[in-house]
Design a protein around this motif. Structure first.
Motif, PDB file in Angstrom:
ATOM      1  N   PRO A 167     -21.186  32.159  59.253  1.00 16.01           N
ATOM      2  CA  PRO A 167     -22.111  33.573  59.459  1.00 16.01           C
ATOM      3  C   PRO A 167     -22.148  34.346  57.999  1.00 16.01           C
ATOM      4  CG  PRO A 167     -20.431  33.116  60.758  1.00 16.01           C
ATOM      5  CD  PRO A 167     -19.814  32.131  59.933  1.00 16.01           C
ATOM      6  N   ALA A 168     -23.315  34.855  57.805  1.00 17.25           N
ATOM      7  CA  ALA A 168     -23.553  35.617  56.659  1.00 17.25           C
ATOM      8  C   ALA A 168     -22.499  36.881  56.924  1.00 17.25           C
ATOM      9  CB  ALA A 168     -25.121  36.095  56.764  1.00 17.25           C
ATOM     10  N   ALA A 169     -22.435  37.468  58.045  1.00 12.40           N
ATOM     11  CA  ALA A 169     -21.612  38.687  58.250  1.00 12.40           C
ATOM     12  C   ALA A 169     -20.138  38.426  57.590  1.00 12.40           C
ATOM     13  CB  ALA A 169     -21.749  39.083  59.715  1.00 12.40           C
ATOM     14  N   GLU A 170     -19.824  37.107  57.815  1.00 10.12           N
ATOM     15  CA  GLU A 170     -18.441  36.788  57.298  1.00 10.12           C
ATOM     16  C   GLU A 170     -18.049  36.297  55.977  1.00 10.12           C
ATOM     17  OE1 GLU A 170     -16.450  33.928  59.964  1.00 10.12           O
ATOM     18  OE2 GLU A 170     -17.080  35.361  61.625  1.00 10.12           O
TER      19      GLU A 170
ATOM     20  N   ILE B 120     -26.283  23.674  54.598  1.00 14.49           N
ATOM     21  CA  ILE B 120     -27.729  24.174  54.851  1.00 14.49           C
ATOM     22  C   ILE B 120     -27.607  25.667  54.768  1.00 14.49           C
ATOM     23  CG2 ILE B 120     -29.711  24.099  56.321  1.00 14.49           C
ATOM     24  CD1 ILE B 120     -28.956  21.459  57.168  1.00 14.49           C
ATOM     25  N   PHE B 121     -28.491  26.291  54.065  1.00 16.02           N
ATOM     26  CA  PHE B 121     -28.429  27.887  53.791  1.00 16.02           C
ATOM     27  C   PHE B 121     -29.990  28.046  54.366  1.00 16.02           C
ATOM     28  CE2 PHE B 121     -29.812  31.648  51.377  1.00 16.02           C
ATOM     29  CZ  PHE B 121     -28.744  32.448  52.010  1.00 16.02           C
ATOM     30  N   LEU B 122     -29.932  29.140  55.327  1.00 11.34           N
ATOM     31  CA  LEU B 122     -31.369  29.566  55.876  1.00 11.34           C
ATOM     32  C   LEU B 122     -31.752  30.774  54.890  1.00 11.34           C
ATOM     33  CD1 LEU B 122     -33.899  29.524  57.535  1.00 11.34           C
ATOM     34  CD2 LEU B 122     -32.459  30.790  59.417  1.00 11.34           C
ATOM     35  N   ILE B 123     -32.788  30.630  54.126  1.00 18.32           N
ATOM     36  CA  ILE B 123     -33.045  31.967  53.357  1.00 18.32           C
ATOM     37  C   ILE B 123     -33.779  32.971  54.248  1.00 18.32           C
ATOM     38  CG2 ILE B 123     -34.422  32.676  51.346  1.00 18.32           C
ATOM     39  CD1 ILE B 123     -34.223  29.499  50.325  1.00 18.32           C
TER      40      ILE B 123
ATOM     41  N   PRO C  57     -29.463  32.020  62.070  1.00 19.78           N
ATOM     42  CA  PRO C  57     -30.464  33.166  61.553  1.00 19.78           C
ATOM     43  C   PRO C  57     -30.346  33.101  60.201  1.00 19.78           C
ATOM     44  CG  PRO C  57     -28.291  33.905  62.612  1.00 19.78           C
ATOM     45  CD  PRO C  57     -28.324  32.535  62.657  1.00 19.78           C
ATOM     46  N   ALA C  58     -31.226  34.127  59.741  1.00 16.90           N
ATOM     47  CA  ALA C  58     -31.188  34.246  58.068  1.00 16.90           C
ATOM     48  C   ALA C  58     -29.953  34.517  57.569  1.00 16.90           C
ATOM     49  CB  ALA C  58     -32.406  35.337  57.808  1.00 16.90           C
ATOM     50  N   ARG C  59     -29.734  33.743  56.376  1.00 14.13           N
ATOM     51  CA  ARG C  59     -28.572  33.948  55.486  1.00 14.13           C
ATOM     52  C   ARG C  59     -27.422  33.528  55.824  1.00 14.13           C
ATOM     53  NH1 ARG C  59     -30.590  35.678  50.436  1.00 14.13           N
ATOM     54  NH2 ARG C  59     -32.996  36.174  51.035  1.00 14.13           N
TER      55      ARG C  59
ATOM     56  N   LYS D 164     -37.893  27.674  64.241  1.00 18.96           N
ATOM     57  CA  LYS D 164     -38.072  28.994  65.458  1.00 18.96           C
ATOM     58  C   LYS D 164     -39.040  29.736  65.153  1.00 18.96           C
ATOM     59  CE  LYS D 164     -35.367  26.455  68.469  1.00 18.96           C
ATOM     60  NZ  LYS D 164     -36.047  25.354  69.037  1.00 18.96           N
ATOM     61  N   ALA D 165     -39.203  30.007  63.699  1.00 19.25           N
ATOM     62  CA  ALA D 165     -40.038  30.860  63.067  1.00 19.25           C
ATOM     63  C   ALA D 165     -40.499  30.345  61.857  1.00 19.25           C
ATOM     64  CB  ALA D 165     -39.472  32.202  62.882  1.00 19.25           C
ATOM     65  N   GLU D 166     -41.404  31.000  61.220  1.00 22.20           N
ATOM     66  CA  GLU D 166     -41.732  30.495  59.739  1.00 22.20           C
ATOM     67  C   GLU D 166     -40.462  30.606  59.026  1.00 22.20           C
ATOM     68  OE1 GLU D 166     -45.332  31.805  57.314  1.00 22.20           O
ATOM     69  OE2 GLU D 166     -43.836  33.048  56.482  1.00 22.20           O
ATOM     70  N   SER D 167     -39.939  29.705  58.375  1.00 24.14           N
ATOM     71  CA  SER D 167     -38.503  29.536  57.731  1.00 24.14           C
ATOM     72  C   SER D 167     -38.576  29.012  56.505  1.00 24.14           C
ATOM     73  CB  SER D 167     -37.684  28.993  58.594  1.00 24.14           C
ATOM     74  OG  SER D 167     -37.531  29.100  59.995  1.00 24.14           O
ATOM     75  N   GLN D 168     -37.620  29.440  55.621  1.00 21.05           N
ATOM     76  CA  GLN D 168     -37.232  28.651  54.298  1.00 21.05           C
ATOM     77  C   GLN D 168     -35.725  28.379  54.176  1.00 21.05           C
ATOM     78  OE1 GLN D 168     -38.582  29.375  49.471  1.00 21.05           O
ATOM     79  NE2 GLN D 168     -38.263  31.171  50.905  1.00 21.05           N
ATOM     80  N   PHE D 169     -35.327  27.162  53.784  1.00 21.95           N
ATOM     81  CA  PHE D 169     -34.150  26.816  53.808  1.00 21.95           C
ATOM     82  C   PHE D 169     -33.673  25.908  52.768  1.00 21.95           C
ATOM     83  CE2 PHE D 169     -36.602  24.271  56.540  1.00 21.95           C
ATOM     84  CZ  PHE D 169     -36.019  23.069  56.338  1.00 21.95           C
ATOM     85  N   LEU D 170     -32.557  25.930  52.151  1.00 23.29           N
ATOM     86  CA  LEU D 170     -31.982  24.985  51.276  1.00 23.29           C
ATOM     87  C   LEU D 170     -31.242  23.919  51.835  1.00 23.29           C
ATOM     88  CD1 LEU D 170     -31.478  24.389  48.047  1.00 23.29           C
ATOM     89  CD2 LEU D 170     -29.853  26.007  48.268  1.00 23.29           C
ATOM     90  N   ILE D 171     -31.179  22.711  51.522  1.00 26.26           N
ATOM     91  CA  ILE D 171     -30.424  21.677  51.878  1.00 26.26           C
ATOM     92  C   ILE D 171     -29.613  21.235  50.609  1.00 26.26           C
ATOM     93  CG2 ILE D 171     -30.129  19.334  52.787  1.00 26.26           C
ATOM     94  CD1 ILE D 171     -32.441  19.641  54.458  1.00 26.26           C
TER      95      ILE D 171
END
Length: 237
Positions: free
Chosen positions: A7-10, A189-192, A204-206, A222-229
Motif C-alpha cells: 500500500p502507498a500509505a505504508e 506492478i505500480f499504479l501511477i 488504487p493509485a500509487r 476500472k477507470a482510466e489508468s496508467q501503470f508500470l509492470i
C-alpha cells in the motif's frame, strides 16, 4: 499465484524540503527489515523535486538505475559526457557498471515527479552505459509499451539484467492479459493513476503489487489508468 500487497500509505518517506521521497523498499534513511527488495528489484522510489533543486554530482557502481519522468522537466549530466533533458514520458537508464558519476536537477518551473528504480545487474563491472527514450502519454493510449528490455532494440532502452519494464495507459473498461516465463521471474506492478484490478486484487493509485508463481495475469481497468509492470528475476544467478 502468490502476491504481496504494497500500500502507498505504508511506504517509507523522506522530506528534506527540496525533495520528498516515498520508498517501497529500504533506502537512504528508511529501513524496514522485511522490505529490503523484491527479487532483483532493489529500490522503487516515488520522488518529488522542487524547481531549481536536484541531486548534485554523485557516484554509482554496479547497479541498473532507471528514471521515469511523470511531470516536470529534469536534466541529466554524467561522467561519460552525456548532457540531456528529460520531459514527461521520458525514460532513462544508466548501467553504472564499473563506476560513473552523474547529476540531475529540476530545470523547469513546476515540481518534478519521477520514479527512481534500481535493479541489480546481471553482469558486474561492465563498461558504463546511458540511454534515453521518449514515450509520450498520448501515443500510448490503450497500449502496453515496452520501455526497457534485456533485448536490444531501437524503440526501447536496454538493461543489463533479464528484466523488462512496460508502461500501460488504458481507458476505463479495458482488459488485458500479460504472460511471461515464470521460471525465476516475478512481477512488480505500480499504479501511477486510476484504478485497476489484477486477478481479484484491487489497486488504487500509487499502490504496488508483487506477483509470483504464475505465468499470466489479467488487468482490468476500472477507470482510466496508467501503470508500470516490472518483470525481473527472483534470484540473481
Amino acid at each position: 499465484m502468490q502476491t504481496h500487497y504494497y500500500p502507498a500509505a505504508e511506504r517509507g518517506t523522506k522530506d528534506i524540503g527540496w525533495l520528498q521521497s516515498n520508498f517501497f523498499f529500504s533506502f537512504s534513511d528508511y529501513y524496514h527489515p522485511i522490505k529490503s527488495a523484491f527479487g532483483t528489484l532493489f529500490a522503487f522510489n516515488d520522488d518529488y523535486v522542487q524547481p531549481g533543486k536536484g541531486f548534485g554530482i554523485h557516484p554509482h557502481i554496479n547497479m541498473e538505475i532507471i528514471s521515469i519522468l511523470l511531470t516536470g522537466k529534469m536534466n541529466h549530466k554524467d561522467s561519460m559526457g552525456y548532457s540531456t533533458v528529460i520531459e514527461p514520458g521520458g525514460v532513462q537508464i544508466m548501467s553504472a557498471g564499473s563506476g560513473l558519476k552523474h547529476e540531475e536537477y529540476n530545470i523547469g518551473e513546476d515540481k518534478v515527479n519521477f520514479l527512481q528504480i534500481w535493479i541489480l545487474p546481471k553482469l558486474q563491472n561492465i563498461i558504463p552505459r546511458y540511454q534515453q527514450r521518449a514515450f509520450p502519454k498520448e501515443k500510448r493510449r490503450n497500449q502496453l509499451k515496452t520501455i526497457i528490455s534485456y533485448e536490444e532494440g531501437l524503440e526501447h532502452c536496454w538493461i543489463n539484467q533479464n528484466s523488462k519494464l512496460l508502461l500501460g495507459y488504458f481507458d476505463a473498461g479495458k482488459n488485458l492479459d500479460y504472460s511471461f516465463n515464470p521460471v525465476n521471474k516475478c512481477l512488480f506492478i505500480f499504479l501511477i493513476e486510476g484504478s485497476i484490478n489484477i486477478n481479484g486484487n484491487n489497486l488504487p493509485a500509487r499502490d504496488g503489487l508483487g506477483i509470483w508463481d504464475t505465468d499470466t495475469i489479467n488487468i482490468s481497468c476500472k477507470a482510466e489508468s496508467q501503470f508500470l509492470i516490472i518483470e525481473t528475476p527472483v534470484n540473481q544467478k
